[in-house]
Design an enzyme around this catalytic site. Structure first.
Site, PDB file in Angstrom:
ATOM      1  N   MET A 217       1.007  -1.010  -0.165  1.00 24.06           N
ATOM      2  CA  MET A 217      -0.446   0.595   0.268  1.00 24.06           C
ATOM      3  C   MET A 217       0.711   0.637  -0.184  1.00 24.06           C
ATOM      4  O   MET A 217       0.455   2.655   0.724  1.00 24.06           O
ATOM      5  CB  MET A 217      -0.984  -0.608   1.346  1.00 24.06           C
ATOM      6  CG  MET A 217      -1.683  -1.044   1.029  1.00 24.06           C
ATOM      7  SD  MET A 217      -3.320  -0.848   1.564  1.00 24.06           S
ATOM      8  CE  MET A 217      -2.980  -0.437   3.887  1.00 24.06           C
ATOM      9  N   GLY A 218       1.618   1.271  -0.383  1.00 26.39           N
ATOM     10  CA  GLY A 218       3.129   2.441  -0.178  1.00 26.39           C
ATOM     11  C   GLY A 218       3.437   2.819   0.841  1.00 26.39           C
ATOM     12  O   GLY A 218       3.863   2.202   1.534  1.00 26.39           O
TER      13      GLY A 218
ATOM     14  N   LEU B  14       6.549   3.080   1.577  1.00 31.35           N
ATOM     15  CA  LEU B  14       7.620   2.112   1.717  1.00 31.35           C
ATOM     16  C   LEU B  14       8.336   2.029   2.879  1.00 31.35           C
ATOM     17  O   LEU B  14       9.141   3.482   2.864  1.00 31.35           O
ATOM     18  CB  LEU B  14       8.636   1.947   0.042  1.00 31.35           C
ATOM     19  CG  LEU B  14       7.329   2.004  -1.297  1.00 31.35           C
ATOM     20  CD1 LEU B  14       8.816   1.575  -2.073  1.00 31.35           C
ATOM     21  CD2 LEU B  14       6.311   0.370  -0.937  1.00 31.35           C
TER      22      LEU B  14
ATOM     23  N   GLY C 190      11.530  -2.668   5.184  1.00 33.22           N
ATOM     24  CA  GLY C 190      10.283  -4.065   5.365  1.00 33.22           C
ATOM     25  C   GLY C 190       9.992  -4.352   3.984  1.00 33.22           C
ATOM     26  O   GLY C 190      10.100  -5.568   3.474  1.00 33.22           O
ATOM     27  N   HIS C 191       9.981  -3.328   2.833  1.00 32.24           N
ATOM     28  CA  HIS C 191       8.761  -3.873   1.697  1.00 32.24           C
ATOM     29  C   HIS C 191       9.826  -4.404   0.582  1.00 32.24           C
ATOM     30  O   HIS C 191       9.871  -5.146   0.409  1.00 32.24           O
ATOM     31  CB  HIS C 191       8.153  -2.225   0.819  1.00 32.24           C
ATOM     32  CG  HIS C 191       7.075  -1.637   1.674  1.00 32.24           C
ATOM     33  ND1 HIS C 191       6.720  -1.177   2.655  1.00 32.24           N
ATOM     34  CD2 HIS C 191       6.098  -2.885   2.127  1.00 32.24           C
ATOM     35  CE1 HIS C 191       5.755  -0.734   3.696  1.00 32.24           C
ATOM     36  NE2 HIS C 191       4.730  -1.792   2.852  1.00 32.24           N
TER      37      HIS C 191
ATOM     38  N   GLN D 201       5.617 -11.193   6.718  1.00 31.02           N
ATOM     39  CA  GLN D 201       5.246 -11.829   8.352  1.00 31.02           C
ATOM     40  C   GLN D 201       4.380 -11.188   9.178  1.00 31.02           C
ATOM     41  O   GLN D 201       4.052 -11.611  10.285  1.00 31.02           O
ATOM     42  CB  GLN D 201       6.570 -12.936   8.624  1.00 31.02           C
ATOM     43  CG  GLN D 201       5.980 -13.547  10.073  1.00 31.02           C
ATOM     44  CD  GLN D 201       5.174 -14.493   9.823  1.00 31.02           C
ATOM     45  OE1 GLN D 201       4.579 -15.161   9.074  1.00 31.02           O
ATOM     46  NE2 GLN D 201       4.547 -14.638  11.222  1.00 31.02           N
TER      47      GLN D 201
HETATM   48  O1  PAF Z   1       0.161  -5.625   3.766  1.00 29.76           O
HETATM   49  C1  PAF Z   1      -0.588  -4.370   2.732  1.00 29.76           C
HETATM   50  O2  PAF Z   1       0.376  -3.177   2.426  1.00 29.76           O
HETATM   51  C2  PAF Z   1      -2.192  -5.051   2.520  1.00 29.76           C
HETATM   52  O3  PAF Z   1      -3.300  -6.040   3.111  1.00 29.76           O
HETATM   53  C3  PAF Z   1      -2.061  -5.721   0.957  1.00 29.76           C
HETATM   54  C4  PAF Z   1      -1.511  -6.877   1.157  1.00 29.76           C
HETATM   55  C5  PAF Z   1      -0.652  -4.962   0.155  1.00 29.76           C
HETATM   56  C6  PAF Z   1      -3.532  -5.824   0.059  1.00 29.76           C
HETATM   57  O4  PAF Z   1      -3.697  -4.767   0.180  1.00 29.76           O
END
Ligand code: PAF
Length: 272
Positions: free
Chosen positions: A21-22, A24, A27-28, A139
């Site tokens: 969901m941006g 960032l 972790g992302h 996780q």
């Molecule tokens: O974990 C997230 O950021 C959101 O729940 C996801 C998996 C991108 C779905 O919108």
């Protein structure tokens, strides 16, 4: 998006999808690094999914910074940044919802009714749009990872699911876009969440097997740290999310609590 994926597939490339969901954080980016290791091409999606926010939740104020995200994704080597507009994801007349019976009512689902239906619906849609070979989740959202793995398996979606470890700040706080909401004082308070998990893990390592004792220790740690709005403290079987009274096998220890304006979640897995 699909056109690009089909061309990549036709050239024999494997595709990984990192849905986000941006806003960032490391972790992302660790998901992207992992994705690059196991695929030829990495697609990151950024979509703040209205369907997974309750009417009183933070959809409108959820942090967004597409310019910064774009730069981070580029630097990390994402091949595609997929940012679909809401009207394309949910065109007029969109009626379908994806719901996983039994796994989504407890824990975070108890205080966020409809949340996991929104997550499952959007993830299935993103997977259908991107057509990846592998999809990666963190996780930190343990219940989400269990539900999504089950949903994709139950619906015979031909994609491999990889769940990557939670990244923490040096002081133990789990990385989250929502940490943005914390003042300095609240951030210090929030450390009691990871501390309570580390204390639980120590107890288990020391031989404690009674879930009741483990949860009591966690609640004490949270309350000593000044956290009063605890939503849940749970000790469960990590696959089925069933509460345990005696810990054994792969155990998930999880906490959700409110600190200031933020609702924070964190968890640890312990093998007994
Ligand atoms: O974990 C997230 O950021 C959101 O729940 C996801 C998996 C991108 C779905 O919108």
């Amino acid at each position: 998006m699909r056109c690009w994926s089909r061309q990549a597939r036709a050239r024999g490339k494997t595709i990984a999808l990192v849905p986000t969901m941006g806003f960032l954080h490391e972790g992302h980016l660790s998901l992207v690094r992992r994705a690059r290791k196991q695929s030829d091409a990495v697609v990151m999606s950024i979509f703040v999914n209205p369907l997974q926010f309750g009417p009183k939740e933070d959809f409108k104020v959820y942090p967004r910074d597409l310019k910064r995200d774009r730069e981070l994704a580029r630097r990390e080597g994402c091949d595609v940044l997929f940012v679909p507009p809401s009207r394309q994801v949910y065109p007029k007349g969109f009626l379908t919802r994806v719901h996983v019976e039994g796994l989504q009512e407890g824990l975070c689902g108890a205080s966020r009714p409809g949340h996991f239906t929104g997550v499952c619906t959007v993830v299935l849609k993103l997977v259908n749009m991107v057509e990846p070979h592998v999809v990666l989740f963190g996780q930190k959202d343990a219940q989400q990872a269990v539900i999504l793995r089950r949903m994709l398996r139950d619906l015979n979606v031909d994609v491999k699911v990889v769940v990557c470890p939670t990244l923490r700040e040096r002081d133990g706080l789990a990385m989250s876009s929502r940490n943005r909401y914390l003042s300095d004082v609240e951030r210090k308070k929030a450390l009691a969440i990871s501390r309570s998990l580390f204390a639980a893990r120590e107890l288990v390592r020391g031989g404690e097997r009674r879930a009741g004792r483990i949860k009591r220790k966690m609640k004490e740690t949270l309350s000593r740290g000044g956290i009063t709005r605890v939503e849940y403290v749970a000790v469960m079987d990590a696959r089925e999310l069933v509460p345990l009274s005696v810990v054994r096998g792969e155990v998930l220890i999880a906490v959700a609590a409110r600190v200031g304006k933020a609702r924070l979640i964190d968890n640890l897995k312990v093998r007994v």
